[in-house]
Scaffold this motif. Structure first.
Motif, PDB file in Angstrom:
ATOM      1  N   ILE A  85      -8.534 -11.792  -3.479  1.00  0.00           N
ATOM      2  CA  ILE A  85      -8.847 -10.373  -3.288  1.00  0.00           C
ATOM      3  C   ILE A  85      -7.491  -9.634  -2.817  1.00  0.00           C
ATOM      4  O   ILE A  85      -7.077  -8.669  -3.228  1.00  0.00           O
ATOM      5  N   THR A  86      -6.617 -10.430  -1.818  1.00  0.00           N
ATOM      6  CA  THR A  86      -5.404  -9.877  -1.666  1.00  0.00           C
ATOM      7  C   THR A  86      -4.423  -9.599  -2.758  1.00  0.00           C
ATOM      8  O   THR A  86      -3.777  -8.712  -2.679  1.00  0.00           O
ATOM      9  N   ARG A  87      -4.546 -10.728  -3.531  1.00  0.00           N
ATOM     10  CA  ARG A  87      -3.457 -10.646  -4.648  1.00  0.00           C
ATOM     11  C   ARG A  87      -3.839  -9.698  -5.742  1.00  0.00           C
ATOM     12  O   ARG A  87      -2.915  -8.844  -6.132  1.00  0.00           O
ATOM     13  N   LEU A 102      -1.263  -6.331  -6.340  1.00  0.00           N
ATOM     14  CA  LEU A 102      -1.188  -5.759  -7.728  1.00  0.00           C
ATOM     15  C   LEU A 102      -1.140  -4.432  -7.722  1.00  0.00           C
ATOM     16  O   LEU A 102      -0.367  -3.609  -8.364  1.00  0.00           O
ATOM     17  N   ALA A 103      -2.424  -4.057  -7.397  1.00  0.00           N
ATOM     18  CA  ALA A 103      -2.831  -2.649  -7.465  1.00  0.00           C
ATOM     19  C   ALA A 103      -1.974  -1.722  -6.679  1.00  0.00           C
ATOM     20  O   ALA A 103      -1.390  -0.826  -7.006  1.00  0.00           O
ATOM     21  N   CYS A 104      -1.669  -2.198  -5.310  1.00  0.00           N
ATOM     22  CA  CYS A 104      -0.510  -1.272  -4.483  1.00  0.00           C
ATOM     23  C   CYS A 104       0.568  -1.455  -5.083  1.00  0.00           C
ATOM     24  O   CYS A 104       1.382  -0.327  -5.138  1.00  0.00           O
ATOM     25  N   TYR A 105       1.170  -2.555  -5.714  1.00  0.00           N
ATOM     26  CA  TYR A 105       2.572  -2.368  -6.372  1.00  0.00           C
ATOM     27  C   TYR A 105       2.575  -1.571  -7.406  1.00  0.00           C
ATOM     28  O   TYR A 105       3.535  -0.858  -7.786  1.00  0.00           O
ATOM     29  N   LEU A 106       1.711  -1.593  -8.496  1.00  0.00           N
ATOM     30  CA  LEU A 106       1.651  -0.467  -9.533  1.00  0.00           C
ATOM     31  C   LEU A 106       1.619   0.716  -8.987  1.00  0.00           C
ATOM     32  O   LEU A 106       2.176   1.907  -9.609  1.00  0.00           O
ATOM     33  N   ALA A 107       0.592   1.288  -8.032  1.00  0.00           N
ATOM     34  CA  ALA A 107       0.529   2.562  -7.430  1.00  0.00           C
ATOM     35  C   ALA A 107       1.788   2.971  -6.553  1.00  0.00           C
ATOM     36  O   ALA A 107       1.972   4.080  -6.476  1.00  0.00           O
ATOM     37  N   LEU A 167       1.361  -4.558   3.770  1.00  0.00           N
ATOM     38  CA  LEU A 167       0.141  -4.877   4.569  1.00  0.00           C
ATOM     39  C   LEU A 167      -0.616  -6.176   3.922  1.00  0.00           C
ATOM     40  O   LEU A 167      -1.303  -6.979   4.622  1.00  0.00           O
ATOM     41  N   VAL A 168      -0.941  -5.691   2.593  1.00  0.00           N
ATOM     42  CA  VAL A 168      -1.812  -6.603   1.819  1.00  0.00           C
ATOM     43  C   VAL A 168      -0.974  -7.574   1.909  1.00  0.00           C
ATOM     44  O   VAL A 168      -1.828  -9.194   1.940  1.00  0.00           O
ATOM     45  N   TRP A 169       0.126  -7.871   1.439  1.00  0.00           N
ATOM     46  CA  TRP A 169       0.885  -9.304   1.462  1.00  0.00           C
ATOM     47  C   TRP A 169       0.749 -10.204   2.830  1.00  0.00           C
ATOM     48  O   TRP A 169       0.596 -11.111   2.542  1.00  0.00           O
ATOM     49  N   PHE A 170       1.207  -9.380   3.851  1.00  0.00           N
ATOM     50  CA  PHE A 170       0.817 -10.289   5.209  1.00  0.00           C
ATOM     51  C   PHE A 170      -0.514 -10.592   5.296  1.00  0.00           C
ATOM     52  O   PHE A 170      -0.870 -11.844   5.944  1.00  0.00           O
TER      53      PHE A 170
END
Length: 128
Positions: free
Chosen positions: A92-94, A98-103, A111-114
């Motif tokens: 789910i974090t991955r 990806l969604a956060c990176y694209l946005a 934060l999601v990476w951590f």
């Protein structure tokens, strides 16, 4: 096979979703780009460049996740349900990463990476 092991397969495949976004979401990808794909990817900008960077990060983190799942299974210190939950949480974090990176949401992406890295560590800790 356990759900956690299936999550390893998903983690292996996920970076290729980012690859597809980087390569195929523009009109300039064609046979010429496949002659030197690294140069093509290095020349991307904006959303497509971010997808490429997410791809690279996915390839970097997947071995650590796979090792954590395998070691957790071998150590046997945690219940299968807990290992499965941690593995699904990582996937789910991955997807969120990806969604956060694209946005282009840098702070949220970090934060999601951590959180994802914390789930990898958790697989080791709960199995100790």
């Amino acid at each position: 096979m356990t759900l956690a092991f299936w999550c390893v397969l998903v983690a292996i495949i996920l970076p290729y979703l980012a690859t597809a976004i980087a390569k195929f979401s523009g009109r300039d990808y064609g046979p010429h780009a496949n002659q030197n794909p690294r140069a093509f990817l290095a020349g991307l900008e904006g959303r497509r460049q971010r997808a490429h960077h997410a791809q690279l990060n996915g390839f970097e983190v997947t071995p650590a996740f796979a090792a954590a799942v395998i070691i957790a299974h071998l150590a046997g210190g945690a219940s299968q349900a807990l290992m499965d939950a941690l593995a699904v949480g990582f996937i789910i974090t991955r997807v969120l990463y990806l969604a956060c990176y694209l946005a282009d949401w840098g702070p949220v992406r970090s934060l999601v990476w951590f959180l994802g890295m914390g789930l990898i560590v958790a697989l080791f800790v709960v199995s100790a």
